[in-house]
Motif scaffolding. Structure first.
Motif, mmCIF file in Angstrom:
data_model
loop_
_atom_site.group_PDB
_atom_site.id
_atom_site.type_symbol
_atom_site.label_atom_id
_atom_site.label_comp_id
_atom_site.label_asym_id
_atom_site.label_seq_id
_atom_site.Cartn_x
_atom_site.Cartn_y
_atom_site.Cartn_z
ATOM 1 N N CYS A 148 -8.375 33.029 4.813
ATOM 2 C CA CYS A 148 -8.645 32.962 3.373
ATOM 3 C C CYS A 148 -7.384 33.404 2.616
ATOM 4 N N PRO A 149 -6.939 32.628 1.618
ATOM 5 C CA PRO A 149 -5.735 33.019 0.885
ATOM 6 C C PRO A 149 -5.939 34.253 -0.010
ATOM 7 N N ILE A 150 -7.168 34.649 -0.255
ATOM 8 C CA ILE A 150 -7.445 35.803 -1.114
ATOM 9 C C ILE A 150 -7.514 37.096 -0.307
ATOM 10 N N CYS A 151 -8.374 37.117 0.726
ATOM 11 C CA CYS A 151 -8.588 38.373 1.463
ATOM 12 C C CYS A 151 -8.105 38.327 2.917
ATOM 13 N N LYS A 152 -7.650 37.184 3.359
ATOM 14 C CA LYS A 152 -7.112 36.988 4.726
ATOM 15 C C LYS A 152 -8.165 37.024 5.829
ATOM 16 N N ALA A 153 -9.452 36.986 5.471
ATOM 17 C CA ALA A 153 -10.514 36.903 6.481
ATOM 18 C C ALA A 153 -10.576 35.471 7.019
ATOM 19 N N GLU A 154 -11.230 35.284 8.143
ATOM 20 C CA GLU A 154 -11.387 33.941 8.708
ATOM 21 C C GLU A 154 -12.224 33.084 7.755
ATOM 22 N N THR A 155 -11.827 31.831 7.581
ATOM 23 C CA THR A 155 -12.529 30.964 6.635
ATOM 24 C C THR A 155 -13.882 30.521 7.171
ATOM 25 N N VAL A 156 -14.735 30.117 6.240
ATOM 26 C CA VAL A 156 -16.059 29.590 6.550
ATOM 27 C C VAL A 156 -16.063 28.137 6.100
ATOM 28 N N GLN A 157 -16.590 27.245 6.923
ATOM 29 C CA GLN A 157 -16.545 25.814 6.644
ATOM 30 C C GLN A 157 -17.104 25.460 5.261
ATOM 31 N N ASP A 158 -18.187 26.090 4.834
ATOM 32 C CA ASP A 158 -18.812 25.774 3.548
ATOM 33 C C ASP A 158 -17.913 26.100 2.358
ATOM 34 N N TYR A 159 -16.968 27.048 2.511
ATOM 35 C CA TYR A 159 -16.136 27.492 1.394
ATOM 36 C C TYR A 159 -14.647 27.248 1.618
ATOM 37 N N ARG A 160 -14.279 26.459 2.621
ATOM 38 C CA ARG A 160 -12.872 26.239 2.931
ATOM 39 C C ARG A 160 -12.100 25.829 1.712
ATOM 40 N N PRO A 161 -10.947 26.383 1.482
ATOM 41 C CA PRO A 161 -10.143 27.225 2.369
ATOM 42 C C PRO A 161 -10.436 28.713 2.244
ATOM 43 N N PHE A 162 -11.541 29.062 1.616
ATOM 44 C CA PHE A 162 -11.885 30.462 1.408
ATOM 45 C C PHE A 162 -12.919 30.927 2.428
ATOM 46 N N CYS A 163 -13.194 32.234 2.425
ATOM 47 C CA CYS A 163 -14.167 32.786 3.364
ATOM 48 C C CYS A 163 -15.541 32.923 2.727
ATOM 49 N N SER A 164 -15.601 32.924 1.395
ATOM 50 C CA SER A 164 -16.873 33.150 0.716
ATOM 51 C C SER A 164 -16.823 32.590 -0.701
ATOM 52 N N ARG A 165 -17.972 32.538 -1.335
ATOM 53 C CA ARG A 165 -18.062 32.101 -2.727
ATOM 54 C C ARG A 165 -17.289 33.068 -3.623
ATOM 55 N N ARG A 166 -17.341 34.343 -3.294
ATOM 56 C CA ARG A 166 -16.637 35.351 -4.081
ATOM 57 C C ARG A 166 -15.140 35.079 -4.119
ATOM 58 N N CYS A 167 -14.525 34.818 -2.965
ATOM 59 C CA CYS A 167 -13.085 34.557 -2.930
ATOM 60 C C CYS A 167 -12.743 33.252 -3.651
ATOM 61 N N ALA A 168 -13.608 32.247 -3.548
ATOM 62 C CA ALA A 168 -13.390 30.997 -4.283
ATOM 63 C C ALA A 168 -13.422 31.269 -5.784
ATOM 64 N N ASP A 169 -14.353 32.111 -6.243
ATOM 65 C CA ASP A 169 -14.448 32.446 -7.660
ATOM 66 C C ASP A 169 -13.252 33.282 -8.131
ATOM 67 N N VAL A 170 -12.771 34.172 -7.290
ATOM 68 C CA VAL A 170 -11.584 34.967 -7.624
ATOM 69 C C VAL A 170 -10.394 34.039 -7.825
ATOM 70 N N ASP A 171 -10.232 33.058 -6.937
ATOM 71 C CA ASP A 171 -9.128 32.105 -7.054
ATOM 72 C C ASP A 171 -9.253 31.279 -8.333
ATOM 73 N N LEU A 172 -10.456 30.809 -8.647
ATOM 74 C CA LEU A 172 -10.678 30.037 -9.869
ATOM 75 C C LEU A 172 -10.348 30.881 -11.104
ATOM 76 N N ALA A 173 -10.768 32.132 -11.107
ATOM 77 C CA ALA A 173 -10.476 33.018 -12.241
ATOM 78 C C ALA A 173 -8.969 33.224 -12.400
ATOM 79 N N ARG A 174 -8.251 33.289 -11.302
ATOM 80 C CA ARG A 174 -6.791 33.436 -11.381
ATOM 81 C C ARG A 174 -6.157 32.202 -12.016
ATOM 82 N N TRP A 175 -6.627 31.006 -11.632
ATOM 83 C CA TRP A 175 -6.104 29.775 -12.238
ATOM 84 C C TRP A 175 -6.433 29.735 -13.717
ATOM 85 N N LEU A 176 -7.674 30.023 -14.078
ATOM 86 C CA LEU A 176 -8.090 29.950 -15.479
ATOM 87 C C LEU A 176 -7.432 31.021 -16.333
ATOM 88 N N GLY A 177 -7.121 32.154 -15.743
ATOM 89 C CA GLY A 177 -6.487 33.245 -16.475
ATOM 90 C C GLY A 177 -4.979 33.115 -16.588
#
Length: 95
Positions: free
Chosen positions: A31-60
């Protein structure tokens, strides 16, 4: 495969063989946010939380593509300043 020849799995290997004949290590996507192993449902992230953190960084505006602050994508300001002809006009100024 020739009869009687065993596969790398049957030989106790962990998977594919490298060129040297040794088992190759499995590459794990991180995961590019927390470096945990990715999960197929949220690739390239490990969770919905990390995907949302990344989106917030882009929007901010945390992530940005390098460029000049005065770059104008549509060219309207450049044409008005005499750096080109307006769209749809020819060299004689006729529309």
């Amino acid at each position: 495969m020739i009869m009687g020849q065993s596969t790398p799995i049957e030989q106790g290997g962990a998977g594919r063989l490298s060129d040297a004949g040794a088992p190759s290590a499995r590459r794990v996507a991180r995961c590019p946010i927390c470096k945990a192993e990715t999960v197929q449902d949220y690739r390239p992230f490990c969770s919905r939380r990390c995907a949302d953190v990344d989106l917030a960084r882009w929007l901010g505006g945390v992530y940005a593509i390098a460029g000049h602050a005065d770059d104008d994508e549509d060219g309207d300001d450049a044409a008005a300043a005499g750096h080109g002809t307006p769209p749809g006009s020819d060299r004689n100024g006729e529309y």
